[in-house]
Scaffold this motif. Structure first.
Motif, PDB file in Angstrom:
ATOM      1  N   THR A  65      67.161 -24.429  57.995  1.00 50.38           N
ATOM      2  CA  THR A  65      66.033 -24.874  58.817  1.00 50.38           C
ATOM      3  C   THR A  65      66.148 -24.227  60.190  1.00 50.38           C
ATOM      4  O   THR A  65      67.224 -23.718  60.552  1.00 50.38           O
ATOM      5  CB  THR A  65      66.035 -26.409  58.966  1.00 50.38           C
ATOM      6  N   PRO A  66      65.069 -24.235  60.990  1.00 50.88           N
ATOM      7  CA  PRO A  66      65.143 -23.617  62.319  1.00 50.88           C
ATOM      8  C   PRO A  66      66.272 -24.152  63.190  1.00 50.88           C
ATOM      9  O   PRO A  66      66.960 -23.381  63.871  1.00 50.88           O
ATOM     10  CB  PRO A  66      63.774 -23.951  62.921  1.00 50.88           C
ATOM     11  N   MET A  67      66.482 -25.474  63.169  1.00 53.28           N
ATOM     12  CA  MET A  67      67.521 -26.071  64.009  1.00 53.28           C
ATOM     13  C   MET A  67      68.891 -25.458  63.733  1.00 53.28           C
ATOM     14  O   MET A  67      69.637 -25.095  64.653  1.00 53.28           O
ATOM     15  CB  MET A  67      67.575 -27.582  63.784  1.00 53.28           C
ATOM     16  N   TYR A  68      69.234 -25.305  62.459  1.00 52.06           N
ATOM     17  CA  TYR A  68      70.547 -24.791  62.104  1.00 52.06           C
ATOM     18  C   TYR A  68      70.593 -23.262  62.165  1.00 52.06           C
ATOM     19  O   TYR A  68      71.676 -22.674  62.301  1.00 52.06           O
ATOM     20  CB  TYR A  68      70.955 -25.321  60.732  1.00 52.06           C
ATOM     21  N   PHE A  69      69.460 -22.622  62.084  1.00 58.80           N
ATOM     22  CA  PHE A  69      69.394 -21.179  62.337  1.00 58.80           C
ATOM     23  C   PHE A  69      69.767 -20.902  63.795  1.00 58.80           C
ATOM     24  O   PHE A  69      70.558 -19.991  64.091  1.00 58.80           O
ATOM     25  CB  PHE A  69      67.992 -20.658  62.029  1.00 58.80           C
ATOM     26  N   PHE A  70      69.213 -21.701  64.711  1.00 56.77           N
ATOM     27  CA  PHE A  70      69.555 -21.552  66.128  1.00 56.77           C
ATOM     28  C   PHE A  70      71.014 -21.929  66.374  1.00 56.77           C
ATOM     29  O   PHE A  70      71.699 -21.294  67.185  1.00 56.77           O
ATOM     30  CB  PHE A  70      68.640 -22.429  66.988  1.00 56.77           C
ATOM     31  N   ASP A 106      62.549 -26.457  69.956  1.00 53.94           N
ATOM     32  CA  ASP A 106      62.596 -26.822  68.536  1.00 53.94           C
ATOM     33  C   ASP A 106      62.674 -28.336  68.363  1.00 53.94           C
ATOM     34  O   ASP A 106      61.971 -28.917  67.524  1.00 53.94           O
ATOM     35  CB  ASP A 106      63.798 -26.150  67.878  1.00 53.94           C
ATOM     36  N   ARG A 107      63.501 -28.998  69.153  1.00 53.17           N
ATOM     37  CA  ARG A 107      63.621 -30.465  69.075  1.00 53.17           C
ATOM     38  C   ARG A 107      62.337 -31.141  69.549  1.00 53.17           C
ATOM     39  O   ARG A 107      61.928 -32.180  69.017  1.00 53.17           O
ATOM     40  CB  ARG A 107      64.803 -30.942  69.910  1.00 53.17           C
ATOM     41  N   TYR A 108      61.684 -30.562  70.559  1.00 51.88           N
ATOM     42  CA  TYR A 108      60.414 -31.112  71.051  1.00 51.88           C
ATOM     43  C   TYR A 108      59.361 -31.093  69.946  1.00 51.88           C
ATOM     44  O   TYR A 108      58.672 -32.089  69.710  1.00 51.88           O
ATOM     45  CB  TYR A 108      59.935 -30.309  72.256  1.00 51.88           C
ATOM     46  N   VAL A 152      56.458 -27.306  60.590  1.00 52.54           N
ATOM     47  CA  VAL A 152      56.630 -26.167  59.681  1.00 52.54           C
ATOM     48  C   VAL A 152      55.732 -24.997  60.075  1.00 52.54           C
ATOM     49  O   VAL A 152      56.120 -23.831  59.977  1.00 52.54           O
ATOM     50  CB  VAL A 152      56.345 -26.588  58.225  1.00 52.54           C
ATOM     51  N   VAL A 153      54.530 -25.317  60.564  1.00 58.30           N
ATOM     52  CA  VAL A 153      53.592 -24.269  60.950  1.00 58.30           C
ATOM     53  C   VAL A 153      54.044 -23.582  62.240  1.00 58.30           C
ATOM     54  O   VAL A 153      54.046 -22.345  62.338  1.00 58.30           O
ATOM     55  CB  VAL A 153      52.170 -24.842  61.122  1.00 58.30           C
ATOM     56  N   ILE A 154      54.439 -24.397  63.236  1.00 64.66           N
ATOM     57  CA  ILE A 154      54.830 -23.838  64.539  1.00 64.66           C
ATOM     58  C   ILE A 154      56.163 -23.099  64.440  1.00 64.66           C
ATOM     59  O   ILE A 154      56.294 -21.945  64.864  1.00 64.66           O
ATOM     60  CB  ILE A 154      54.906 -24.944  65.601  1.00 64.66           C
ATOM     61  N   MET A 155      57.162 -23.769  63.872  1.00 66.27           N
ATOM     62  CA  MET A 155      58.507 -23.186  63.805  1.00 66.27           C
ATOM     63  C   MET A 155      58.671 -22.404  62.496  1.00 66.27           C
ATOM     64  O   MET A 155      59.591 -22.627  61.714  1.00 66.27           O
ATOM     65  CB  MET A 155      59.571 -24.286  63.926  1.00 66.27           C
ATOM     66  N   ASN A 156      57.774 -21.457  62.284  1.00 65.80           N
ATOM     67  CA  ASN A 156      57.883 -20.635  61.077  1.00 65.80           C
ATOM     68  C   ASN A 156      58.976 -19.584  61.264  1.00 65.80           C
ATOM     69  O   ASN A 156      59.507 -19.378  62.358  1.00 65.80           O
ATOM     70  CB  ASN A 156      56.539 -19.973  60.744  1.00 65.80           C
ATOM     71  N   ARG A 157      59.303 -18.909  60.154  1.00 63.06           N
ATOM     72  CA  ARG A 157      60.430 -17.982  60.165  1.00 63.06           C
ATOM     73  C   ARG A 157      60.277 -16.882  61.204  1.00 63.06           C
ATOM     74  O   ARG A 157      61.219 -16.592  61.954  1.00 63.06           O
ATOM     75  CB  ARG A 157      60.574 -17.373  58.764  1.00 63.06           C
TER      76      ARG A 157
END
Length: 313
Positions: free
Chosen positions: A57-62, A121-123, A133-138
């Motif tokens: 997920t984005p959080m763990y990617f960062f 990302d947390r916001y 999912v739409v905003i924090m896409n790959r």
């Protein structure tokens, strides 16, 4: 770009705590322990985030990028510090000093920006969950990480070139453990105020703007969390955001102290201790903070631990 000038020595002498020999052994032990834990903790987080599909997920990617940053951040200084403590001649070549300065500044600036990206990302996760999912896409996540890395290295090149352009008139004793901007500026035999003003401007961009965005993000997050009726929901929201705020406080607090005041006003011993904290202790604590306060990370580590240590599929 003038990396050297006619007054540049071939090598620098890193004084560290050479005037306090009794501190050498405790410092060596501290460096070895902290570096070992930094490597183990950050590599573990990277492996867990890669091996567990639930953490893709984005959080763990960062978080994986943060672990890579912390690992490189400490590696740019600690091995040479350990080597210098173990030998009588505590020196670093001019080229080595330039490389260390650029890498240390670049990774530090990149971490500032990446922490701001993580707060955004947390916001989005807390305040706009239906659009997450739409905003924090790959591709958005990749662009944000790339922007952090490129901006961090760009800032480093600018600050390093300004610092190294100052005449040093043969001075080569750096009152520090490694090559850092405040310590190198003190070697100059010319007026450093114009350069300090330019460096202060870049430091404001890299430090204060990200921390302001982080505070704004968490202001909105706090409002959203307080509107959650479920106590379990509030606990989970604060749990995922709390670890990030602890990391932000530790890193930005010490970095702002070092870089947003004139080098001449910094106590030399206190400045060394602060540099050790944000350059060595904070990267060691980050994995502990994220793993101990994160239920998903703890469960994932238990699940993939046999695959990491025993190479089981």
């Amino acid at each position: 770009m003038n990396w050297a000038n006619e007054s540049s020595p071939r090598e620098f002498i890193l004084l560290g705590f050479s005037d306090r020999p009794w501190l050498q052994m405790p410092l060596l032990v501290l460096l070895l322990i902290s570096y070992t834990f930094t490597i183990f903790g950050n590599v573990s987080i990277m492996m867990v985030c890669i091996l567990d599909p639930k953490l893709h997920t984005p959080m763990y990617f960062f978080l994986t990028n943060l672990s890579i940053l912390d690992l490189c951040y400490t590696t740019s200084t600690v091995p040479h510090m350990v080597t210098n403590i173990c030998r009588n001649k505590k020196t670093i070549s001019y080229g080595g000093c330039v490389a260390q300065l650029i890498i240390f500044l670049a990774l530090g600036a990149t971490e500032c920006l990446l922490l701001a990206v993580m707060s955004f990302d947390r916001y989005v996760a807390v305040c706009k969950p239906l659009h997450y999912v739409v905003i924090m896409n790959r591709w958005f996540c990749l662009r944000m990480v790339a922007f952090s890395w490129f901006t961090g290295f760009g800032n480093s090149v600018l600050q390093s070139s300004l610092t190294l352009s100052m005449p040093r008139c043969g001075h080569q004793e750096v009152d520090h453990f490694f090559c850092e901007v405040p310590a190198l500026l003190k070697l100059s035999c010319a007026d450093t105020k114009p350069i300090e003003a330019e460096l202060f401007f870049f430091s404001v961009l890299i430090l204060l703007i990200p921390v302001t965005l982080i505070l704004i993000s968490y202001g909105f997050i706090a409002q959203a969390v307080l509107r959650i009726r479920s106590a379990e929901g509030r606990r989970k929201a604060f749990g995922t955001c709390g670890s990030h705020m602890v990391v932000v406080s530790l890193f930005f607090g010490t970095a702002i102290y070092m870089y947003l005041q004139p080098p001449s006003s910094t106590s030399k011993d206190w400045g060394k201790m602060v540099s050790l904290f944000y350059g060595i202790i904070t990267p060691m604590l980050n994995p502990l903070i994220y793993s101990l306060r994160n239920k998903d990370m703890k469960e994932a580590f238990k699940k993939v631990r046999p695959r990491i240590f025993f190479c089981k599929k």
